[in-house]
Design a protein around this motif. Structure first.
Motif, PDB file in Angstrom:
ATOM      1  N   GLY A  61       0.822  -1.211   0.000  1.00  0.00           N
ATOM      2  CA  GLY A  61       0.000   0.000   0.000  1.00  0.00           C
ATOM      3  C   GLY A  61       0.858   1.264   0.000  1.00  0.00           C
ATOM      4  O   GLY A  61       0.555   2.229  -0.707  1.00  0.00           O
ATOM      5  N   THR A  62       1.947   1.234   0.776  1.00  0.00           N
ATOM      6  CA  THR A  62       2.846   2.395   0.845  1.00  0.00           C
ATOM      7  C   THR A  62       3.542   2.612  -0.489  1.00  0.00           C
ATOM      8  O   THR A  62       3.625   3.751  -0.987  1.00  0.00           O
ATOM      9  CB  THR A  62       3.890   2.193   1.970  1.00  0.00           C
ATOM     10  OG1 THR A  62       3.187   1.931   3.189  1.00  0.00           O
ATOM     11  CG2 THR A  62       4.767   3.424   2.147  1.00  0.00           C
ATOM     12  N   LEU A  63       4.032   1.516  -1.110  1.00  0.00           N
ATOM     13  CA  LEU A  63       4.672   1.612  -2.435  1.00  0.00           C
ATOM     14  C   LEU A  63       3.682   2.138  -3.472  1.00  0.00           C
ATOM     15  O   LEU A  63       4.034   2.983  -4.304  1.00  0.00           O
ATOM     16  CB  LEU A  63       5.190   0.242  -2.888  1.00  0.00           C
ATOM     17  CG  LEU A  63       6.490  -0.242  -2.250  1.00  0.00           C
ATOM     18  CD1 LEU A  63       6.798  -1.669  -2.718  1.00  0.00           C
ATOM     19  CD2 LEU A  63       7.645   0.687  -2.622  1.00  0.00           C
ATOM     20  N   ALA A  64       2.440   1.649  -3.406  1.00  0.00           N
ATOM     21  CA  ALA A  64       1.402   2.100  -4.343  1.00  0.00           C
ATOM     22  C   ALA A  64       1.174   3.603  -4.195  1.00  0.00           C
ATOM     23  O   ALA A  64       1.140   4.335  -5.184  1.00  0.00           O
ATOM     24  CB  ALA A  64       0.102   1.336  -4.094  1.00  0.00           C
ATOM     25  N   ALA A  65       1.057   4.073  -2.948  1.00  0.00           N
ATOM     26  CA  ALA A  65       0.838   5.504  -2.691  1.00  0.00           C
ATOM     27  C   ALA A  65       2.019   6.328  -3.197  1.00  0.00           C
ATOM     28  O   ALA A  65       1.835   7.376  -3.823  1.00  0.00           O
ATOM     29  CB  ALA A  65       0.611   5.739  -1.204  1.00  0.00           C
ATOM     30  N   LEU A 116     -14.087  10.175   6.326  1.00  0.00           N
ATOM     31  CA  LEU A 116     -13.855   8.880   6.994  1.00  0.00           C
ATOM     32  C   LEU A 116     -12.792   8.976   8.081  1.00  0.00           C
ATOM     33  O   LEU A 116     -12.475   7.987   8.733  1.00  0.00           O
ATOM     34  CB  LEU A 116     -13.407   7.830   5.961  1.00  0.00           C
ATOM     35  CG  LEU A 116     -14.450   7.327   4.977  1.00  0.00           C
ATOM     36  CD1 LEU A 116     -13.820   6.319   4.023  1.00  0.00           C
ATOM     37  CD2 LEU A 116     -15.638   6.685   5.707  1.00  0.00           C
ATOM     38  N   LYS A 117     -12.204  10.180   8.270  1.00  0.00           N
ATOM     39  CA  LYS A 117     -11.072  10.390   9.179  1.00  0.00           C
ATOM     40  C   LYS A 117      -9.936   9.383   8.890  1.00  0.00           C
ATOM     41  O   LYS A 117      -9.286   8.872   9.801  1.00  0.00           O
ATOM     42  CB  LYS A 117     -11.511  10.294  10.644  1.00  0.00           C
ATOM     43  CG  LYS A 117     -12.521  11.376  11.043  1.00  0.00           C
ATOM     44  CD  LYS A 117     -12.762  11.339  12.555  1.00  0.00           C
ATOM     45  CE  LYS A 117     -13.626  12.493  13.038  1.00  0.00           C
ATOM     46  NZ  LYS A 117     -14.975  12.541  12.426  1.00  0.00           N
ATOM     47  N   ALA A 118      -9.754   9.108   7.594  1.00  0.00           N
ATOM     48  CA  ALA A 118      -8.709   8.174   7.146  1.00  0.00           C
ATOM     49  C   ALA A 118      -7.489   9.023   6.753  1.00  0.00           C
ATOM     50  O   ALA A 118      -7.341   9.397   5.597  1.00  0.00           O
ATOM     51  CB  ALA A 118      -9.208   7.333   5.982  1.00  0.00           C
ATOM     52  N   TRP A 119      -6.675   9.365   7.740  1.00  0.00           N
ATOM     53  CA  TRP A 119      -5.615  10.359   7.538  1.00  0.00           C
ATOM     54  C   TRP A 119      -4.526   9.934   6.560  1.00  0.00           C
ATOM     55  O   TRP A 119      -4.023  10.791   5.827  1.00  0.00           O
ATOM     56  CB  TRP A 119      -5.063  10.848   8.889  1.00  0.00           C
ATOM     57  CG  TRP A 119      -6.177  11.333   9.777  1.00  0.00           C
ATOM     58  CD1 TRP A 119      -6.530  10.826  10.994  1.00  0.00           C
ATOM     59  CD2 TRP A 119      -7.146  12.363   9.493  1.00  0.00           C
ATOM     60  NE1 TRP A 119      -7.654  11.473  11.470  1.00  0.00           N
ATOM     61  CE2 TRP A 119      -8.046  12.420  10.585  1.00  0.00           C
ATOM     62  CE3 TRP A 119      -7.357  13.232   8.421  1.00  0.00           C
ATOM     63  CZ2 TRP A 119      -9.123  13.318  10.632  1.00  0.00           C
ATOM     64  CZ3 TRP A 119      -8.428  14.127   8.468  1.00  0.00           C
ATOM     65  CH2 TRP A 119      -9.290  14.166   9.561  1.00  0.00           C
ATOM     66  N   PRO A 120      -4.138   8.661   6.480  1.00  0.00           N
ATOM     67  CA  PRO A 120      -3.160   8.293   5.438  1.00  0.00           C
ATOM     68  C   PRO A 120      -3.719   8.577   4.030  1.00  0.00           C
ATOM     69  O   PRO A 120      -3.005   9.052   3.156  1.00  0.00           O
ATOM     70  CB  PRO A 120      -2.944   6.781   5.646  1.00  0.00           C
ATOM     71  CG  PRO A 120      -3.341   6.529   7.070  1.00  0.00           C
ATOM     72  CD  PRO A 120      -4.447   7.501   7.353  1.00  0.00           C
ATOM     73  N   LEU A 121      -5.031   8.325   3.828  1.00  0.00           N
ATOM     74  CA  LEU A 121      -5.708   8.617   2.562  1.00  0.00           C
ATOM     75  C   LEU A 121      -5.683  10.119   2.283  1.00  0.00           C
ATOM     76  O   LEU A 121      -5.429  10.551   1.152  1.00  0.00           O
ATOM     77  CB  LEU A 121      -7.162   8.119   2.672  1.00  0.00           C
ATOM     78  CG  LEU A 121      -7.921   7.796   1.392  1.00  0.00           C
ATOM     79  CD1 LEU A 121      -7.303   6.599   0.700  1.00  0.00           C
ATOM     80  CD2 LEU A 121      -9.394   7.502   1.698  1.00  0.00           C
ATOM     81  N   VAL A 122      -5.946  10.915   3.331  1.00  0.00           N
ATOM     82  CA  VAL A 122      -5.949  12.382   3.194  1.00  0.00           C
ATOM     83  C   VAL A 122      -4.555  12.864   2.817  1.00  0.00           C
ATOM     84  O   VAL A 122      -4.398  13.667   1.886  1.00  0.00           O
ATOM     85  CB  VAL A 122      -6.419  13.059   4.505  1.00  0.00           C
ATOM     86  CG1 VAL A 122      -6.254  14.582   4.420  1.00  0.00           C
ATOM     87  CG2 VAL A 122      -7.868  12.698   4.806  1.00  0.00           C
ATOM     88  N   LEU A 123      -3.540  12.349   3.506  1.00  0.00           N
ATOM     89  CA  LEU A 123      -2.150  12.768   3.243  1.00  0.00           C
ATOM     90  C   LEU A 123      -1.749  12.437   1.803  1.00  0.00           C
ATOM     91  O   LEU A 123      -1.307  13.325   1.057  1.00  0.00           O
ATOM     92  CB  LEU A 123      -1.196  12.071   4.234  1.00  0.00           C
ATOM     93  CG  LEU A 123       0.288  12.414   4.057  1.00  0.00           C
ATOM     94  CD1 LEU A 123       0.576  13.845   4.474  1.00  0.00           C
ATOM     95  CD2 LEU A 123       1.172  11.462   4.873  1.00  0.00           C
ATOM     96  N   ALA A 124      -1.921  11.172   1.407  1.00  0.00           N
ATOM     97  CA  ALA A 124      -1.507  10.734   0.065  1.00  0.00           C
ATOM     98  C   ALA A 124      -2.244  11.516  -1.022  1.00  0.00           C
ATOM     99  O   ALA A 124      -1.643  11.961  -2.000  1.00  0.00           O
ATOM    100  CB  ALA A 124      -1.755   9.235  -0.100  1.00  0.00           C
ATOM    101  N   ASN A 125      -3.563  11.719  -0.825  1.00  0.00           N
ATOM    102  CA  ASN A 125      -4.348  12.372  -1.870  1.00  0.00           C
ATOM    103  C   ASN A 125      -4.166  13.877  -1.905  1.00  0.00           C
ATOM    104  O   ASN A 125      -4.255  14.476  -2.979  1.00  0.00           O
ATOM    105  CB  ASN A 125      -5.823  11.981  -1.746  1.00  0.00           C
ATOM    106  CG  ASN A 125      -6.062  10.592  -2.295  1.00  0.00           C
ATOM    107  OD1 ASN A 125      -5.941  10.374  -3.489  1.00  0.00           O
ATOM    108  ND2 ASN A 125      -6.330   9.637  -1.431  1.00  0.00           N
ATOM    109  N   SER A 126      -3.888  14.509  -0.748  1.00  0.00           N
ATOM    110  CA  SER A 126      -3.683  15.955  -0.796  1.00  0.00           C
ATOM    111  C   SER A 126      -2.327  16.289  -1.419  1.00  0.00           C
ATOM    112  O   SER A 126      -2.215  17.265  -2.161  1.00  0.00           O
ATOM    113  CB  SER A 126      -3.855  16.595   0.585  1.00  0.00           C
ATOM    114  OG  SER A 126      -3.003  15.995   1.513  1.00  0.00           O
ATOM    115  N   VAL A 127      -1.304  15.451  -1.183  1.00  0.00           N
ATOM    116  CA  VAL A 127      -0.005  15.665  -1.844  1.00  0.00           C
ATOM    117  C   VAL A 127      -0.157  15.416  -3.353  1.00  0.00           C
ATOM    118  O   VAL A 127       0.342  16.192  -4.176  1.00  0.00           O
ATOM    119  CB  VAL A 127       1.104  14.768  -1.233  1.00  0.00           C
ATOM    120  CG1 VAL A 127       2.420  14.955  -1.976  1.00  0.00           C
ATOM    121  CG2 VAL A 127       1.309  15.090   0.244  1.00  0.00           C
TER     122      VAL A 127
END
Lengths: 95, 95
Positions: free
Chosen positions: B13-17, B62-73
Protein backbone atom coordinates in the motif's frame (compact mmCIF):
# COMPACT_ATOMS: atom_id res chain seq x y z
CA UNK A 1 -21.68 8.45 11.46
CA UNK A 2 -25.39 8.83 10.64
CA UNK A 3 -27.07 6.96 7.79
CA UNK A 4 -27.39 10.01 5.51
CA UNK A 5 -23.76 11.02 6.21
CA UNK A 6 -22.72 7.48 5.22
CA UNK A 7 -24.68 7.84 1.97
CA UNK A 8 -22.82 11.09 1.14
CA UNK A 9 -19.48 9.37 1.78
CA UNK A 10 -20.40 6.55 -0.63
CA UNK A 11 -21.49 9.08 -3.30
CA UNK A 12 -18.24 11.09 -2.95
CA UNK A 13 -16.10 7.92 -3.04
CA UNK A 14 -17.95 6.69 -6.14
CA UNK A 15 -17.54 10.06 -7.91
CA UNK A 16 -13.84 10.08 -6.98
CA UNK A 17 -13.37 6.56 -8.41
CA UNK A 18 -15.24 7.53 -11.62
CA UNK A 19 -13.02 10.63 -12.08
CA UNK A 20 -9.86 8.53 -11.57
CA UNK A 21 -11.00 5.83 -14.02
CA UNK A 22 -12.28 8.16 -16.76
CA UNK A 23 -9.35 10.61 -16.53
CA UNK A 24 -7.22 8.55 -18.96
CA UNK A 25 -9.85 8.49 -21.73
CA UNK A 26 -9.32 12.11 -22.97
CA UNK A 27 -5.52 11.55 -23.03
CA UNK A 28 -5.85 8.31 -25.05
CA UNK A 29 -8.35 10.02 -27.38
CA UNK A 30 -6.07 13.06 -27.86
CA UNK A 31 -3.02 10.92 -28.71
CA UNK A 32 -4.97 8.78 -31.19
CA UNK A 33 -6.60 11.82 -32.83
CA UNK A 34 -3.41 13.90 -33.14
CA UNK A 35 -1.07 10.89 -33.60
CA UNK A 36 1.37 12.68 -31.32
CA UNK A 37 2.40 12.05 -27.71
CA UNK A 38 5.76 13.83 -27.80
CA UNK A 39 5.14 15.99 -24.70
CA UNK A 40 3.49 13.19 -22.67
CA UNK A 41 5.90 11.76 -20.06
CA UNK A 42 6.72 8.05 -20.51
CA UNK A 43 8.12 7.92 -16.96
CA UNK A 44 4.86 9.28 -15.61
CA UNK A 45 2.87 6.45 -17.22
CA UNK A 46 5.43 3.85 -16.11
CA UNK A 47 4.87 5.04 -12.52
CA UNK A 48 1.07 5.30 -12.96
CA UNK A 49 0.82 1.74 -14.32
CA UNK A 50 3.03 0.50 -11.44
CA UNK A 51 0.80 2.35 -8.96
CA UNK A 52 -2.45 0.80 -10.25
CA UNK A 53 -0.82 -2.67 -10.35
CA UNK A 54 0.21 -2.28 -6.69
CA UNK A 55 -3.22 -0.85 -5.67
CA UNK A 56 -4.92 -3.84 -7.35
CA UNK A 57 -2.66 -6.30 -5.47
CA UNK A 58 -3.33 -4.34 -2.26
CA UNK A 59 -7.09 -4.62 -2.85
CA UNK A 60 -6.87 -8.37 -3.53
CA UNK A 61 -4.86 -8.93 -0.32
CA UNK A 62 -7.46 -6.97 1.68
CA UNK A 63 -10.35 -8.61 -0.25
CA UNK A 64 -11.54 -5.01 -0.88
CA UNK A 65 -13.36 -5.72 -4.16
CA UNK A 66 -14.50 -2.15 -4.97
CA UNK A 67 -10.80 -1.14 -4.71
CA UNK A 68 -9.85 -4.06 -6.98
CA UNK A 69 -12.52 -3.16 -9.55
CA UNK A 70 -11.69 0.58 -9.68
CA UNK A 71 -7.93 0.00 -9.82
CA UNK A 72 -7.96 -2.84 -12.35
CA UNK A 73 -10.11 -0.77 -14.77
CA UNK A 74 -7.77 2.22 -14.18
CA UNK A 75 -4.78 -0.09 -14.81
CA UNK A 76 -6.27 -1.14 -18.14
CA UNK A 77 -6.85 2.48 -19.22
CA UNK A 78 -3.49 3.77 -17.94
CA UNK A 79 -1.82 0.81 -19.72
CA UNK A 80 -3.60 1.81 -22.95
CA UNK A 81 -2.37 5.41 -22.51
CA UNK A 82 1.18 4.06 -21.94
CA UNK A 83 0.95 1.97 -25.13
CA UNK A 84 -0.32 5.04 -27.07
CA UNK A 85 2.54 7.13 -25.69
CA UNK A 86 5.03 4.45 -26.73
CA UNK A 87 3.63 4.17 -30.26
CA UNK A 88 3.42 7.93 -30.87
CA UNK A 89 6.35 8.93 -28.62
CA UNK A 90 7.97 11.03 -31.34
CA UNK A 91 4.80 11.90 -33.21
CA UNK A 92 3.40 9.98 -36.17
CA UNK A 93 5.47 6.72 -36.55
CA UNK A 94 5.08 6.73 -40.34
CA UNK A 95 6.28 10.33 -40.69
CA UNK B 1 -4.60 -12.27 8.36
CA UNK B 2 -1.29 -13.07 10.06
CA UNK B 3 1.07 -10.38 11.35
CA UNK B 4 3.68 -10.84 8.58
CA UNK B 5 0.93 -10.85 5.92
CA UNK B 6 -0.34 -7.57 7.38
CA UNK B 7 3.19 -6.14 7.12
CA UNK B 8 3.36 -7.05 3.41
CA UNK B 9 -0.02 -5.36 2.82
CA UNK B 10 1.25 -2.15 4.46
CA UNK B 11 4.45 -2.23 2.36
CA UNK B 12 2.48 -2.75 -0.90
CA UNK B 13 0.00 0.00 0.00
CA UNK B 14 2.85 2.40 0.84
CA UNK B 15 4.67 1.61 -2.43
CA UNK B 16 1.40 2.10 -4.34
CA UNK B 17 0.84 5.50 -2.69
CA UNK B 18 4.45 6.57 -3.43
CA UNK B 19 4.06 5.60 -7.12
CA UNK B 20 0.80 7.57 -7.37
CA UNK B 21 2.27 10.65 -5.68
CA UNK B 22 5.60 10.69 -7.55
CA UNK B 23 4.08 9.88 -10.97
CA UNK B 24 3.34 13.55 -11.72
CA UNK B 25 6.93 14.73 -11.09
CA UNK B 26 8.41 13.46 -14.42
CA UNK B 27 5.50 15.04 -16.35
CA UNK B 28 5.96 18.43 -14.62
CA UNK B 29 9.73 18.20 -15.18
CA UNK B 30 9.31 17.31 -18.87
CA UNK B 31 6.92 20.22 -19.53
CA UNK B 32 9.18 22.73 -17.75
CA UNK B 33 12.32 21.44 -19.51
CA UNK B 34 10.84 21.32 -23.02
CA UNK B 35 8.46 24.29 -22.51
CA UNK B 36 5.85 22.29 -24.38
CA UNK B 37 2.70 20.48 -23.25
CA UNK B 38 0.85 20.45 -26.56
CA UNK B 39 0.10 16.70 -26.56
CA UNK B 40 -0.79 16.55 -22.83
CA UNK B 41 -4.58 16.39 -22.33
CA UNK B 42 -6.07 19.32 -20.38
CA UNK B 43 -9.30 17.35 -19.81
CA UNK B 44 -7.31 14.50 -18.30
CA UNK B 45 -5.75 16.82 -15.70
CA UNK B 46 -9.10 18.51 -15.01
CA UNK B 47 -10.51 15.03 -14.18
CA UNK B 48 -7.38 14.00 -12.23
CA UNK B 49 -7.47 17.15 -10.06
CA UNK B 50 -11.23 16.61 -9.47
CA UNK B 51 -10.53 12.99 -8.50
CA UNK B 52 -7.85 13.87 -5.92
CA UNK B 53 -10.06 16.66 -4.50
CA UNK B 54 -12.91 14.16 -4.04
CA UNK B 55 -10.58 11.46 -2.60
CA UNK B 56 -9.24 14.02 -0.09
CA UNK B 57 -12.81 14.98 0.98
CA UNK B 58 -13.66 11.25 1.19
CA UNK B 59 -10.63 10.68 3.44
CA UNK B 60 -11.55 13.62 5.70
CA UNK B 61 -15.14 12.34 6.06
CA UNK B 62 -13.85 8.88 6.99
CA UNK B 63 -11.07 10.39 9.18
CA UNK B 64 -8.71 8.17 7.15
CA UNK B 65 -5.62 10.36 7.54
CA UNK B 66 -3.16 8.29 5.44
CA UNK B 67 -5.71 8.62 2.56
CA UNK B 68 -5.95 12.38 3.19
CA UNK B 69 -2.15 12.77 3.24
CA UNK B 70 -1.51 10.73 0.07
CA UNK B 71 -4.35 12.37 -1.87
CA UNK B 72 -3.68 15.96 -0.80
CA UNK B 73 -0.01 15.66 -1.84
CA UNK B 74 -1.13 14.07 -5.14
CA UNK B 75 -3.66 16.92 -5.56
CA UNK B 76 -0.87 19.48 -5.15
CA UNK B 77 1.34 17.74 -7.76
CA UNK B 78 -1.50 17.06 -10.23
CA UNK B 79 -2.57 20.72 -9.79
CA UNK B 80 1.01 21.79 -10.62
CA UNK B 81 0.96 19.58 -13.75
CA UNK B 82 -2.40 21.14 -14.73
CA UNK B 83 -0.94 24.65 -14.30
CA UNK B 84 2.12 23.65 -16.41
CA UNK B 85 -0.18 22.23 -19.11
CA UNK B 86 -2.18 25.47 -19.11
CA UNK B 87 0.90 27.69 -19.40
CA UNK B 88 2.59 25.64 -22.13
CA UNK B 89 -0.60 24.35 -23.78
CA UNK B 90 0.51 25.41 -27.24
CA UNK B 91 4.25 25.18 -26.63
CA UNK B 92 6.48 28.07 -25.55
CA UNK B 93 4.20 31.04 -24.61
CA UNK B 94 6.80 33.59 -25.77
CA UNK B 95 7.25 31.94 -29.17
Amino acid sequence: MTGSMNGIVVVIGTLAALCTITSFVPQIWKILKERDASSVSLRMYALTVSAFTLWTIYGVMLKAWPLVLANSVSLLLAGTALACKWRFRNGEPDA
